[in-house]
Design a protein around this motif. Structure first.
Motif, short mmCIF file in Angstrom:
data_model
loop_
_atom_site.label_atom_id
_atom_site.label_comp_id
_atom_site.label_asym_id
_atom_site.label_seq_id
_atom_site.Cartn_x
_atom_site.Cartn_y
_atom_site.Cartn_z
N LEU A 151 0.84 -1.20 0.00
CA LEU A 151 0.00 0.00 0.00
C LEU A 151 0.87 1.24 0.00
CD1 LEU A 151 -2.82 1.32 0.26
CD2 LEU A 151 -2.54 1.15 2.75
N MET A 152 1.92 1.24 0.82
CA MET A 152 2.83 2.37 0.91
C MET A 152 3.51 2.64 -0.43
SD MET A 152 6.36 2.65 3.12
CE MET A 152 7.04 1.28 2.17
N THR A 153 4.09 1.59 -1.03
CA THR A 153 4.82 1.79 -2.28
C THR A 153 3.86 2.12 -3.43
OG1 THR A 153 4.77 -0.62 -2.69
CG2 THR A 153 6.71 0.28 -1.58
N ILE A 155 0.91 3.80 -3.21
CA ILE A 155 0.50 5.19 -3.09
C ILE A 155 1.62 6.12 -3.54
CG2 ILE A 155 -0.10 7.01 -1.44
CD1 ILE A 155 -1.64 4.93 0.16
N SER A 156 2.84 5.78 -3.14
CA SER A 156 3.99 6.60 -3.53
C SER A 156 4.14 6.64 -5.05
CB SER A 156 5.27 6.05 -2.88
OG SER A 156 6.41 6.76 -3.31
N ARG A 157 3.99 5.49 -5.70
CA ARG A 157 4.16 5.44 -7.14
C ARG A 157 3.05 6.19 -7.88
NH1 ARG A 157 3.54 0.51 -7.68
NH2 ARG A 157 1.51 0.49 -8.69
N ARG A 158 1.83 6.07 -7.39
CA ARG A 158 0.70 6.67 -8.08
C ARG A 158 0.61 8.19 -7.86
NH1 ARG A 158 -2.08 4.39 -12.02
NH2 ARG A 158 -4.06 5.20 -11.27
N THR A 159 1.08 8.65 -6.70
CA THR A 159 0.96 10.07 -6.36
C THR A 159 2.23 10.86 -6.62
OG1 THR A 159 1.62 9.72 -4.05
CG2 THR A 159 -0.74 9.54 -4.59
N GLY A 160 3.36 10.16 -6.69
CA GLY A 160 4.63 10.85 -6.82
C GLY A 160 5.21 11.35 -5.51
N VAL A 166 4.83 9.11 2.60
CA VAL A 166 3.69 8.20 2.60
C VAL A 166 3.74 7.29 3.81
CG1 VAL A 166 2.56 6.33 1.36
CG2 VAL A 166 3.44 8.29 0.09
N ARG A 167 4.91 6.73 4.10
CA ARG A 167 5.06 5.83 5.24
C ARG A 167 4.72 6.54 6.55
NH1 ARG A 167 9.24 4.93 8.96
NH2 ARG A 167 9.23 2.83 9.84
N SER A 169 2.91 9.24 7.00
CA SER A 169 1.49 9.60 7.05
C SER A 169 0.62 8.40 7.39
CB SER A 169 1.05 10.20 5.70
OG SER A 169 1.80 11.35 5.39
N LEU A 170 0.89 7.26 6.76
CA LEU A 170 0.11 6.05 7.03
C LEU A 170 0.28 5.62 8.48
CD1 LEU A 170 0.65 3.86 3.84
CD2 LEU A 170 -1.49 4.87 4.62
N GLU A 171 1.51 5.61 8.96
CA GLU A 171 1.75 5.12 10.32
C GLU A 171 1.17 6.05 11.36
OE1 GLU A 171 5.59 3.73 11.27
OE2 GLU A 171 5.40 2.04 9.89
N LEU A 172 1.27 7.36 11.15
CA LEU A 172 0.67 8.29 12.10
C LEU A 172 -0.85 8.16 12.10
CD1 LEU A 172 2.80 11.54 11.59
CD2 LEU A 172 2.84 9.97 13.53
N THR A 173 -1.42 7.89 10.94
CA THR A 173 -2.88 7.74 10.85
C THR A 173 -3.35 6.51 11.62
OG1 THR A 173 -2.96 8.84 8.70
CG2 THR A 173 -4.82 7.44 9.28
#
Length: 229
Positions: A151-153, A155-160, A166-167, A169-173
């Protein structure tokens, strides 16, 4: 001198055709089992969990499911998020969803919460080291990332956006959501954040299965530490 880690950027089909499959499958399942057991050790230490497990533990307080069952359900739901990201799971991804949760429940059934701070700290330290080794084993099998890592990789690839952003943000969420649900945040949470990267970096080059895949050098993926399972 730092060892290079020959992790290949392989499609799900190529992961199965890259050679040494029996050894890699055994290493994958062994690593995932150890990972689940390490999660159980951290839970029994009662000193705080990593962000995703804070969330899993918080959900467990709200639904009639075990910790391992919640881990499986969340993993499956995260895997559904791969669909809009146009990612395909590998054998390791699908195994990750199921095996870690089963191993975590087995570990919790076998372990009791230790009495005394020294015993808790020992269990916490052992769980952290085992988690790092287990992460290296399943990543090093080169049979696909876990659903949360993918999921992390993805999102990073699709959003730039950067993997770091991304990591984080996901972990804090998930950490905030888990804390609100009553998941345990503490010393173990901080130590996990500090220690897991260096631990995986230490173990990964030593346990990665070297593959003679016919790929161009620019297709080699750099070593990346896992966020969690």
């Amino acid at each position: 001198m730092r060892r290079s880690v020959p992790l290949l950027n392989l499609s799900p089909r190529d992961q199965l055709r890259a050679g040494k499959l029996p050894r890699r499958v055994v290493q994958l399942l062994f690593g995932l089992t150890l990972y689940g057991m390490s999660m159980a050790m951290l839970v029994r230490a009662t000193l705080g969990l990593d962000p995703w497990d804070v969330f899993h533990a918080g959900v467990t307080l709200r639904v009639p499911l075990t910790f391992g069952q919640v881990t499986i359900v969340v993993g499956a739901l995260v895997l559904l998020l791969w669909i809009p990201l146009r990612q395909w799971p590998g054998l390791g991804t699908l195994s990750n969803v199921v095996v870690i949760g089963l191993a975590a429940d087995a570990g919790l059934a076998l372990m009791a919460t230790p009495s005394g701070l020294a015993a808790q700290l020992g269990l916490l330290a052992g769980g952290l080291v085992l988690n790092g080794l287990a992460g290296g084993l399943y990543i090093g099998s080169q049979l696909g990332p876990g659903p949360r890592d993918g999921l992390m990789t993805g999102i990073s690839r699709r959003t730039g956006l950067s993997l770091r952003l991304v990591r984080t943000s996901l972990e804090l969420t998930v950490l905030a959501a888990g804390w609100v649900l009553g998941g345990p945040v503490g010393l173990g949470t901080v130590l996990y954040a500090v220690a897991i990267g260096p631990l995986v970096q230490f173990f990964l080059p030593r346990v990665t299965v070297h593959l003679e895949a016919h790929v161009a050098s620019h297709d080699l993926a750099p070593a990346a530490r896992p966020v969690s399972t």
